[in-house]
Every structure is written in structure tokens, then in C-alpha cells.
Design a protein around this motif. Structure first.
Motif, PDB file in Angstrom:
ATOM      1  N   THR A 374       0.844  -1.184   0.000  1.00  0.00           N
ATOM      2  CA  THR A 374       0.000   0.000   0.000  1.00  0.00           C
ATOM      3  C   THR A 374       0.883   1.239   0.000  1.00  0.00           C
ATOM      4  OG1 THR A 374      -0.114   0.140   2.400  1.00  0.00           O
ATOM      5  CG2 THR A 374      -1.780  -1.208   1.307  1.00  0.00           C
ATOM      6  N   PHE A 375       0.333   2.333  -0.449  1.00  0.00           N
ATOM      7  CA  PHE A 375       1.125   3.549  -0.598  1.00  0.00           C
ATOM      8  C   PHE A 375       0.511   4.741   0.118  1.00  0.00           C
ATOM      9  CE2 PHE A 375       2.469   0.728  -3.908  1.00  0.00           C
ATOM     10  CZ  PHE A 375       3.833   0.908  -3.970  1.00  0.00           C
ATOM     11  N   ASP A 376      -0.404   4.487   1.030  1.00  0.00           N
ATOM     12  CA  ASP A 376      -0.952   5.600   1.808  1.00  0.00           C
ATOM     13  C   ASP A 376      -0.653   5.444   3.285  1.00  0.00           C
ATOM     14  OD1 ASP A 376      -2.648   3.508   2.426  1.00  0.00           O
ATOM     15  OD2 ASP A 376      -4.445   4.761   2.494  1.00  0.00           O
ATOM     16  N   ARG A 377       0.177   4.472   3.646  1.00  0.00           N
ATOM     17  CA  ARG A 377       0.547   4.280   5.050  1.00  0.00           C
ATOM     18  C   ARG A 377       1.950   3.693   5.123  1.00  0.00           C
ATOM     19  NH1 ARG A 377      -4.641   1.477   6.539  1.00  0.00           N
ATOM     20  NH2 ARG A 377      -5.316   2.590   4.705  1.00  0.00           N
ATOM     21  N   TYR A 378       2.771   4.320   5.944  1.00  0.00           N
ATOM     22  CA  TYR A 378       4.166   3.909   6.094  1.00  0.00           C
ATOM     23  C   TYR A 378       4.505   3.920   7.584  1.00  0.00           C
ATOM     24  CZ  TYR A 378       4.547   5.190   1.116  1.00  0.00           C
ATOM     25  OH  TYR A 378       4.371   5.294  -0.238  1.00  0.00           O
ATOM     26  N   VAL A 379       5.596   3.265   7.951  1.00  0.00           N
ATOM     27  CA  VAL A 379       6.028   3.297   9.342  1.00  0.00           C
ATOM     28  C   VAL A 379       7.551   3.258   9.393  1.00  0.00           C
ATOM     29  CG1 VAL A 379       5.887   0.779   9.609  1.00  0.00           C
ATOM     30  CG2 VAL A 379       5.735   2.263  11.627  1.00  0.00           C
ATOM     31  N   ARG A 440      12.256   4.246   0.745  1.00  0.00           N
ATOM     32  CA  ARG A 440      10.943   3.675   1.020  1.00  0.00           C
ATOM     33  C   ARG A 440       9.791   4.613   0.682  1.00  0.00           C
ATOM     34  NH1 ARG A 440      13.235  -0.170   0.500  1.00  0.00           N
ATOM     35  NH2 ARG A 440      13.572  -1.946   1.893  1.00  0.00           N
ATOM     36  N   LEU A 441       9.939   5.881   0.984  1.00  0.00           N
ATOM     37  CA  LEU A 441       8.874   6.832   0.678  1.00  0.00           C
ATOM     38  C   LEU A 441       9.070   7.321  -0.759  1.00  0.00           C
ATOM     39  CD1 LEU A 441       6.375   8.257   1.844  1.00  0.00           C
ATOM     40  CD2 LEU A 441       7.878  10.156   2.490  1.00  0.00           C
ATOM     41  N   VAL A 442       8.822   6.414  -1.709  1.00  0.00           N
ATOM     42  CA  VAL A 442       9.052   6.697  -3.125  1.00  0.00           C
ATOM     43  C   VAL A 442       7.805   6.337  -3.931  1.00  0.00           C
ATOM     44  CG1 VAL A 442      11.553   6.375  -2.985  1.00  0.00           C
ATOM     45  CG2 VAL A 442      10.094   4.416  -3.478  1.00  0.00           C
ATOM     46  N   LEU A 443       7.609   7.055  -5.016  1.00  0.00           N
ATOM     47  CA  LEU A 443       6.483   6.817  -5.911  1.00  0.00           C
ATOM     48  C   LEU A 443       6.971   6.848  -7.350  1.00  0.00           C
ATOM     49  CD1 LEU A 443       3.755   9.069  -4.228  1.00  0.00           C
ATOM     50  CD2 LEU A 443       3.860   6.561  -4.206  1.00  0.00           C
ATOM     51  N   PRO A 444       6.287   6.160  -8.247  1.00  0.00           N
ATOM     52  CA  PRO A 444       6.728   6.136  -9.649  1.00  0.00           C
ATOM     53  C   PRO A 444       6.658   7.529 -10.272  1.00  0.00           C
ATOM     54  CG  PRO A 444       4.555   5.144  -9.425  1.00  0.00           C
ATOM     55  CD  PRO A 444       5.071   5.344  -8.040  1.00  0.00           C
ATOM     56  N   ALA A 445       7.535   7.737 -11.246  1.00  0.00           N
ATOM     57  CA  ALA A 445       7.545   9.029 -11.943  1.00  0.00           C
ATOM     58  C   ALA A 445       6.206   9.316 -12.592  1.00  0.00           C
ATOM     59  CB  ALA A 445       8.666   9.061 -12.975  1.00  0.00           C
ATOM     60  N   GLY A 446       5.422   8.266 -12.846  1.00  0.00           N
ATOM     61  CA  GLY A 446       4.111   8.458 -13.451  1.00  0.00           C
ATOM     62  C   GLY A 446       3.009   8.803 -12.468  1.00  0.00           C
ATOM     63  N   ASN A 447       3.316   8.845 -11.171  1.00  0.00           N
ATOM     64  CA  ASN A 447       2.319   9.265 -10.189  1.00  0.00           C
ATOM     65  C   ASN A 447       1.849  10.680 -10.518  1.00  0.00           C
ATOM     66  OD1 ASN A 447       2.085  11.021  -7.496  1.00  0.00           O
ATOM     67  ND2 ASN A 447       1.210   8.999  -7.104  1.00  0.00           N
ATOM     68  N   SER A 448       0.570  10.931 -10.313  1.00  0.00           N
ATOM     69  CA  SER A 448      -0.004  12.213 -10.729  1.00  0.00           C
ATOM     70  C   SER A 448       0.671  13.401 -10.052  1.00  0.00           C
ATOM     71  CB  SER A 448      -1.509  12.222 -10.430  1.00  0.00           C
ATOM     72  OG  SER A 448      -1.750  11.971  -9.048  1.00  0.00           O
ATOM     73  N   SER A 464      17.683  10.728 -13.352  1.00  0.00           N
ATOM     74  CA  SER A 464      19.019  10.157 -13.232  1.00  0.00           C
ATOM     75  C   SER A 464      19.576  10.335 -11.824  1.00  0.00           C
ATOM     76  CB  SER A 464      19.955  10.813 -14.245  1.00  0.00           C
ATOM     77  OG  SER A 464      21.281  10.338 -14.091  1.00  0.00           O
ATOM     78  N   GLU A 465      19.331  11.508 -11.233  1.00  0.00           N
ATOM     79  CA  GLU A 465      19.874  11.800  -9.901  1.00  0.00           C
ATOM     80  C   GLU A 465      19.060  11.170  -8.791  1.00  0.00           C
ATOM     81  OE1 GLU A 465      22.040  13.414  -6.720  1.00  0.00           O
ATOM     82  OE2 GLU A 465      22.555  13.231  -8.856  1.00  0.00           O
ATOM     83  N   PHE A 466      17.741  11.206  -8.921  1.00  0.00           N
ATOM     84  CA  PHE A 466      16.887  10.804  -7.821  1.00  0.00           C
ATOM     85  C   PHE A 466      16.141   9.487  -8.058  1.00  0.00           C
ATOM     86  CE2 PHE A 466      17.338  15.398  -7.369  1.00  0.00           C
ATOM     87  CZ  PHE A 466      17.648  15.514  -6.019  1.00  0.00           C
ATOM     88  N   GLY A 467      16.286   8.909  -9.234  1.00  0.00           N
ATOM     89  CA  GLY A 467      15.571   7.672  -9.518  1.00  0.00           C
ATOM     90  C   GLY A 467      15.950   6.544  -8.580  1.00  0.00           C
ATOM     91  N   ARG A 468      14.943   5.826  -8.098  1.00  0.00           N
ATOM     92  CA  ARG A 468      15.166   4.719  -7.172  1.00  0.00           C
ATOM     93  C   ARG A 468      14.453   3.481  -7.691  1.00  0.00           C
ATOM     94  NH1 ARG A 468      18.151   8.123  -6.015  1.00  0.00           N
ATOM     95  NH2 ARG A 468      18.434   9.211  -4.013  1.00  0.00           N
ATOM     96  N   LYS A 469      14.844   2.337  -7.158  1.00  0.00           N
ATOM     97  CA  LYS A 469      14.140   1.103  -7.485  1.00  0.00           C
ATOM     98  C   LYS A 469      12.806   1.083  -6.752  1.00  0.00           C
ATOM     99  CE  LYS A 469      18.240  -1.762  -8.274  1.00  0.00           C
ATOM    100  NZ  LYS A 469      17.924  -2.001  -9.705  1.00  0.00           N
ATOM    101  N   PRO A 470      11.811   0.385  -7.290  1.00  0.00           N
ATOM    102  CA  PRO A 470      10.542   0.235  -6.565  1.00  0.00           C
ATOM    103  C   PRO A 470      10.783  -0.437  -5.218  1.00  0.00           C
ATOM    104  CG  PRO A 470      10.320  -0.501  -8.827  1.00  0.00           C
ATOM    105  CD  PRO A 470      11.785  -0.288  -8.593  1.00  0.00           C
ATOM    106  N   PRO A 471      10.025  -0.085  -4.195  1.00  0.00           N
ATOM    107  CA  PRO A 471      10.237  -0.677  -2.869  1.00  0.00           C
ATOM    108  C   PRO A 471       9.839  -2.140  -2.825  1.00  0.00           C
ATOM    109  CG  PRO A 471       8.254   0.654  -2.890  1.00  0.00           C
ATOM    110  CD  PRO A 471       8.930   0.882  -4.212  1.00  0.00           C
ATOM    111  N   GLY A 472      10.592  -2.918  -2.089  1.00  0.00           N
ATOM    112  CA  GLY A 472      10.267  -4.328  -1.894  1.00  0.00           C
ATOM    113  C   GLY A 472      10.196  -5.075  -3.212  1.00  0.00           C
ATOM    114  N   ALA A 473       9.170  -5.904  -3.337  1.00  0.00           N
ATOM    115  CA  ALA A 473       9.000  -6.717  -4.540  1.00  0.00           C
ATOM    116  C   ALA A 473       7.890  -6.161  -5.420  1.00  0.00           C
ATOM    117  CB  ALA A 473       8.696  -8.159  -4.144  1.00  0.00           C
ATOM    118  N   TYR A 474       7.644  -4.853  -5.329  1.00  0.00           N
ATOM    119  CA  TYR A 474       6.511  -4.302  -6.056  1.00  0.00           C
ATOM    120  C   TYR A 474       6.662  -4.459  -7.562  1.00  0.00           C
ATOM    121  CZ  TYR A 474       2.704  -1.330  -7.497  1.00  0.00           C
ATOM    122  OH  TYR A 474       1.561  -0.870  -8.082  1.00  0.00           O
ATOM    123  N   SER A 475       7.883  -4.469  -8.073  1.00  0.00           N
ATOM    124  CA  SER A 475       8.067  -4.555  -9.514  1.00  0.00           C
ATOM    125  C   SER A 475       7.723  -5.931 -10.070  1.00  0.00           C
ATOM    126  CB  SER A 475       9.514  -4.211  -9.882  1.00  0.00           C
ATOM    127  OG  SER A 475      10.405  -5.112  -9.244  1.00  0.00           O
TER     128      SER A 475
END
Length: 585
Positions: A374-379, A440-448, A464-475
Motif C-alpha cells: 500500500t502507498f498511503d501508510r508507512y512506518v 521507502r517513501l518513493v512513488l513512480p515518476a508516473g504518479n499524478s 538520473s539523480e533521484f531515480g530509485r528502485k521500486p520498494p520491496g518486490a513491487y516490480s
């Protein structure tokens, strides 16, 4: 500019409030540095974030209250908390430098002519609240990422309770009345005494006037949410009936929509203005008030309909970040013996464990959490990978490994025993916050929200500078609930350009190093044991002095001296055993 809405929830922590304070310190630094980089026109993500709400219980509630002041002041970030230093950072001053076992064990609050309010001296808590929980005389600092209607919820345990009649007046029959004890109090910052608050249940915190009534109420409420039962003094709060309509168990969204219709408490009119309540630690009834922050976020425009918020990474526009120094780590015991556990000596500790665990239970989130990412709750929870590696290298079994937080010792009171423990956990909070924001607090570049903040000229450089891998096994392909089919993770999910919601810039990019674990030595422990002995003796003497029967008084008079003398060796042994690797002979 598109804005991502943020709520921050702070769970109960006792002395590990130092960890929560460290997380908040780094979070503020990261936001300040990012917004400064945007102001300079650097190639960074240009979307906005807005902190809309804080929620907290117990020590987390105290941190939430401090945050409502700190965000309107300039302060230095403490990047190396271990050496003692005087700063203008009240996160650090409150949770590392000021709170300590010595003033908590002081006997200045005890008098033979007055009842005992608490086993520990609450004076230091009052002194800290008076010093830090009011705005300074200078104009408030307006941080662009802080909502103009910043809202604060503190959970309380209202020992008087709020009555709700189930059948109204029913002469000649049983009056059915339910009492609600899981209370809360709501505040909102305003600028000027005439500025309105968004809800009749909210108390105004006037940023232009540090002497406004709301600030004194905030001080008392902050002490109330952290008033650990028996150990710290309960607090009296004066409330209005409007604060309980709708009822405290209803969501903020229901208050906005009137669904279900609100019900009023059955408090007699002559006793409801104000309604005087006695309050202790909010963690007793709601130790992790995630629902307060989450419900509030869901009520903001554009409102999110239904019981579940938008959790898809490409459309989510708001999230709650939780800070939990003591997340649930209990494990199922397959060898549980009900027969032997029924004895009083075994059942009583289990009862307390059950009450604490239930106060931390967040059933409303289980469905969302257990049905995928989920992407609306983190800890943000305590993690020390270097410590874990050391234990793995030495093949130390899990049950003998020390917790990442040094404040976790002595039933989470350990941080009060040593400034070094608090400083370590503050530093670990900063390190964990940096890792969380970066990976962890990352969202795809396509997020609105993210997409709207990517300038066409600099988008590739930013990715290029800030791109990260998707968190966990989301990909990886994920099964759709119910039908067993495979679902595509969506565009961009398998590529390395997910963007941090709060990018690390400037000083926030510098790696926060592992803090050095601290140890208490025998001389420090001897001083503490001496203070414990003195406090126990004084407490006993006060109790005995208030016995009216003179014969019983004479009989009991030597008791406190014998108890303090003979109990001291056992107290010392128990402390050493509980400290583990945090104690040095």
C-alpha cells in the motif's frame, strides 16, 4: 503546483521518545534542504508536500505537541547527538539533555501533609512543558510545506469517562449507560485571535500570541497524554460538550459528512460547561492513533470515498507516516500451556501484555496491509543493520540479541537512566529517517503528483539523480485478489526511476553514520540505585505518616527503611540483568 498531503502519527514510546525526536529532526532538515534547493532553481523534483496533521500518544503525543511549536521556529539540527551540547533544538533538549532519572527520582514533590500523586516526581515534565510548548516572541517562521491549518490530535485516557445513555431516562427500569474512556483532544494552528478553526471540537493555537489560552491547554494535554499510570501525575482538563459531538469513536470524515448522524453524550447541563476530566497516558486506550491522522487526511479535499483510501502508487495523493519505536514483535507460541499459565503469577503479566498489545492493535489497517503493498501508510521502526550483522557474525541466537533501541531496556524506561542511551536513539532515529526517505517513501515518476513536478527540461536529469528502485518486490507481477490471475505492476514499475516524495538535498544527503552504542558503568548505576532507595524510603514514610491509627502507625514506621535497605540489592541485580550489553562493570 501539485501537492502530496502528509500526516505524521507517533506511537507511544516512554523514554524512546528520543528516537521519535531524532526522526522528526531529520525529517525537518530534509524538507528545509529540499525546498531551499527548489528555491535556488536546482534540478530537483518540483512537486510540493504539505504536512496537514500530527497525531500522537504518550511520548509520541509529547513529540507531536513539540512539533506544533518547532515547525514555526528556526533551529539547528543535531547531527552528532552523543557529546552533550546546548542547542536551540527543543527536540534534542527535551528528549536528550533535560529528561533524566535524577529529577524523576527527586523527593522535592513529597510531603507528609499531601497525598502522593505519582511514584516518580513529575516536576521535570512540567518544567519542560513550560519551557518548550509555546511560540517565541518573534514572528513565526512560515515553512511552505506546513499547512496553514496544521491540526494536532493527542490521545488521552479519560478516567472520568464520557457517558452515553442507551435508553434515555427510564424510570422504574435499569438505566443503560455506556462510558467511553478512549478520549482525544484536537488543536489547530491559527495566525491571529480572530482566525477561525475548522471544527468546533478544535482548540486554536494562536501563533501570534504565546500567551493565548490554547497554548496552556496544549501544555496540560501534552503532559496528560504522557502521564504513565501511577508513575507520573494525572492531569485535569476542562472540556466542552462540543468536543464530544460526534463521539470520539467516530471518524473525522463522519464529522464532516454527518454520516452517521452524531450523538451527544448524556452529561447533565449543569456539569458540562466545562466538563472536568482526569486524564492519564493516552497509550492505555490508544497507543498508536494512526486512525486519527488517517481519517483526517481522508476528509481533506478532494475527499477519498469509501473505507479504503486510494492505495495505488500512480494515483495516491496522501499518506500517513508512522513513527513506532516499539512495533508489534510478539510471536505466536506453539508451546503455550494454558494450564500452567492460569496461575496468578503467570496470568497477571499476560494480562498487562494483552492490554498493551490491544492498545497498539490497528485492525482497520490489516486488510490494506495484508492484501499487498500500500502507498498511503508507512512506518519508520528502529533498525540497526550494523548491530544485526554483528550478532549474525557471532552467531548469537535471536532471543539473546539486544534491541536496536537502547531506550528499550528496563521496560522502555531505560532511556531515563542514561543520557547516552537517549543520544544513541536520537542519532538512530535520524539515520533511520534518512534511509526511509531515500528508499521507502518513493512513488513512480508516473504518479499524478510526481509527474506534475517534473519539468520537461530537467526531467531526465532529475530521474538520473533521484531515480530509485521500486520498494520491496513491487516490480514483480502480483496476483489479483480472488481470481488468482497475474497483474502487471503498471508502467514504470520495473524501472529505476521511482522518485522520493521528499528528496534528499544539501546537508540531508550526507550519510548519517551509525551511532556508537553506549554503556552505563557501575558508578553511574550506584548513584541511580541510591536515588531509588531514597525515593522508596520517602514514599513509604509519606504513606505511613497518613495512617490515622497511632498503633498501626508505630508498627509500620520502620517498614520503609527496611524495605529500601533490603530491596536495594535485588533492584540493582534486576537493572544489570535488564541492561544486558548496555552495562559495563
Amino acid at each position: 503546483m501539485a501537492t502530496f498531503k502528509i500526516g505524521i502519527n507517533m506511537a507511544g514510546a516512554i523514554s524512546a521518545g528520543a528516537y521519535t525526536a531524532g526522526v522528526l529532526d531529520f525529517l525537518t532538515e530534509a524538507l528545509d534542504e529540499w525546498y531551499a534547493a527548489k528555491q535556488r532553481g536546482e534540478a530537483v523534483p518540483m512537486h510540493d508536500v504539505c504536512i496537514e496533521v500530527f497525531a500522537g500518544a504518550s511520548a509520541g503525543g509529547m513529540c507531536a505537541a513539540i512539533s506544533s511549536v518547532m515547525l514555526y521556529q528556526n533551529f539547528d539540527h543535531v547531527r552528532n547527538p552523543l557529546p552533550k551540547q546546548a542547542t536551540n533544538n527543543i527536540f534534542y533538549e527535551s528528549w536528550v539533555n533535560k529528561i533524566d532519572i535524577a529529577p524523576l527520582l527527586s523527593t522535592s514533590d513529597l510531603s507528609k501533609s499531601a497525598p502522593v500523586d505519582s511514584l516518580l516526581n513529575s516536576g521535570i515534565v512540567e518544567a519542560i512543558a513550560d519551557e518548550v510548548l509555546s511560540p517565541k516572541s518573534s514572528a513565526p517562521v512560515q515553512r511552505p510545506y506546513v499547512s496553514s491549518t496544521l491540526t494536532l490530535f493527542l490521545s488521552l485516557t479519560n478516567l472520568r469517562g464520557v457517558p452515553y445513555s442507551l435508553n434515555g431516562a427510564a424510570p422504574g427500569s435499569i438505566e443503560e449507560t455506556a462510558f467511553f474512556y478512549g478520549d482525544r483532544i484536537r488543536f489547530q494552528t491559527v495566525n491571529g485571535s480572530t482566525a477561525p478553526v475548522k471544527s468546533p471540537s478544535a482548540h486554536a493555537l494562536d501563533l501570534s500570541d504565546g500567551n493565548a489560552p490554547g497554548w496552556q491547554l496544549l501544555k496540560t494535554a501534552a503532559m496528560a497524554t504522557g502521564a504513565f499510570p501511577v508513575f507520573l501525575k494525572p492531569r485535569i482538563l476542562h472540556r466542552e460538550l462540543e468536543e464530544y459531538i460526534p463521539a470520539g469513536w467516530e471518524s473525522v470524515l463522519s464529522a464532516v459528512t454527518g454520516t452517521p448522524p452524531p450523538i451527544a453524550p448524556t452529561i447533565p447541563a449543569n456539569d458540562g460547561h466545562p466538563y472536568v476530566t482526569l486524564n492519564v497516558d493516552g497509550g492505555v486506550t490508544n497507543n498508536d492513533p494512526f486512525n486519527y491522522a488517517h481519517d483526517y487526511l481522508m476528509s481533506l479535499d478532494p475527499p477519498v470515498s469509501g473505507s479504503m483510501s486510494a492505495q495505488d502508487p500512480f494515483t495516491v495523493d496522501r499518506a500517513v507516516i508512522g513513527i513506532a519505536p516499539f512495533p508489534t514483535t510478539d510471536a505466536f507460541d506453539p508451546k503455550f500451556n494454558a494450564q500452567s499459565s492460569s496461575a496468578v503469577a503467570s496470568a497477571l503479566p499476560r494480562l498487562f501484555n494483552a492490554l498493551i498489545a490491544q492498545a497498539r492493535f490497528f485492525g482497520e489497517s490489516l486488510s490494506a496491509i495484508m492484501h499487498g503493498t500500500t502507498f498511503d501508510r508507512y512506518v519508520i521502526v528502529p533498525s540497526d543493520d550494523k548491530l544485526a550483522k554483528n550478532y549474525a557474525d557471532k552467531q548469537v541466537p535471536a532471543e539473546k540479541q539486544a534491541p536496536a533501541l537502547q531506550c528499550a531496556t528496563l521496560g522502555a524506561f531505560g532511556g531515563f537512566f542514561s543520557r547516552g542511551f537517549r543520544a544513541h536513539d536520537y542519532a538512530l532515529g535520524r539515520r533511520n529517517a534518512q534511509k526511509f526517505l531515500d528508499t521507502r517513501l518513493v512513488l513512480p515518476a508516473g504518479n499524478s503528483i510526481i509527474k506534475a513536478g517534473l519539468d520537461a527540461k530537467t526531467a531526465e536529469a532529475v530521474k538520473s539523480e533521484f531515480g530509485r528502485k521500486p520498494p520491496g518486490a513491487y516490480s514483480a507481477p502480483r496476483p489479483m485478489p480472488g481470481d488468482g490471475t497475474e497483474a502487471s505492476p503498471g508502467p514504470d514499475a520495473d524501472q529505476d526511476h521511482w522518485i522520493p516524495v521528499i528528496p534528499l538535498c544539501g546537508s540531508a544527503k550526507q550519510t548519517v553514520e551509525h551511532p556508537q552504542r553506549q554503556q552505563m558503568n557501575s558508578s553511574e548505576l550506584a548513584k541511580i540505585v541510591g536515588l531509588v532507595r531514597k525515593r522508596v524510603r520517602m514514599l513509604g514514610s509519606v504513606f505511613v505518616s497518613q495512617v490515622q491509627d497511632w498503633k498501626l502507625h508505630v508498627f509500620l514506621w520502620p517498614g520503609p527503611y527496611f524495605i529500601s535497605f533490603f530491596a536495594t540489592p535485588k533492584i540493582k541485580r534486576d537493572i544489570i540483568a535488564n541492561l544486558g550489553d548496555s552495562y559495563k562493570q
